[in-house]
Design an enzyme around this catalytic site. Sequence first.
Site, PDB file in Angstrom:
ATOM      1  N   HIS A  10      34.305 -25.853   5.783  1.00 34.02           N
ATOM      2  CA  HIS A  10      33.552 -24.649   6.137  1.00 34.02           C
ATOM      3  C   HIS A  10      34.472 -23.436   6.204  1.00 34.02           C
ATOM      4  CE1 HIS A  10      30.946 -22.375   9.255  1.00 34.02           C
ATOM      5  NE2 HIS A  10      30.326 -22.309   8.096  1.00 34.02           N
ATOM      6  N   HIS A  52      32.628 -13.042   6.709  1.00 33.51           N
ATOM      7  CA  HIS A  52      31.451 -13.558   7.400  1.00 33.51           C
ATOM      8  C   HIS A  52      30.672 -12.472   8.143  1.00 33.51           C
ATOM      9  CE1 HIS A  52      29.158 -15.478  10.671  1.00 33.51           C
ATOM     10  NE2 HIS A  52      29.014 -16.485   9.837  1.00 33.51           N
TER      11      HIS A  52
END
Length: 250
Positions: A10, A52
């Site tokens: 991830h 992000h």
Amino acid sequence: MWPYPKILAHRGGGTLAPENTLAGLRRGMEAGFRAIEFDVMLARDGVPVVLHDPELGRTVAGSGSVAEIDAPALAARDAGAWFAPEFAGEPVPLFAEFAQYCKAHGVWMNIEIKPVPGHDARTGTVVARLAAALFADDLAAGRVERAPLLSSFSEAALEAARHAAPALPRAWLTASLPRDWARRARALDVVAIHTDHKRLTAAQAAAVKAAGFGLFCYTVNTPARARELFGWGVDGLCTDRIDLIGPAFN
Ligand code: G3P
Ligand code: MG
């Protein structure tokens, strides 16, 4: 059915290195990973960057929206010092360079299109076009499984990606499965549903598989839970704990 790796690191290197950086990707590769998930959004100049948060401050030094800074200025910011001093100076990656690095090193990509709010369609279009161009050789040869899988919580971004690069497979990210999940997934023409494992039930997993979709879970950080999910028929997952759930986990 699921032609992709089962375990993805991830944000590149999970929580063992600064997320969405080349250093993170290298940390994942050191752990043996050749498959990662990462997030992409557009800077002010329309150039996609690997990030992000749509606001600076958490992983990138500074403040304000990513949509107010051009990519070269963003790429000059520090995206590593927040994590640990030895990562100070680690830049915000430009998507095109990051994806090229992945391709060159045989790292399969799940590219999460994460638009700055209000920039959904444009982000989907730009990211899909760049990814399709980078993998034009594989797509032309029918090796679709080598090309990235695009995913997004934004249905507008997915629609735009579909229009811009129909040959690239897409996945619908949804934190939980709404009642009409099957209709929406079919309408989006996605190959897979990506969802938060914490809200998934065994019955839902079975229904998704019976409907013919791939099923991927984020973000699974214990081997016991990973094992349980695979027992439910889940096809793949991403993990922050690349030290506990390795690429060969079964
Ligand atoms: O793509 C799966 C996962 O990354 C979605 O949530 O917030 O970690 O990008 P987030
Ligand atoms: Mg993500």
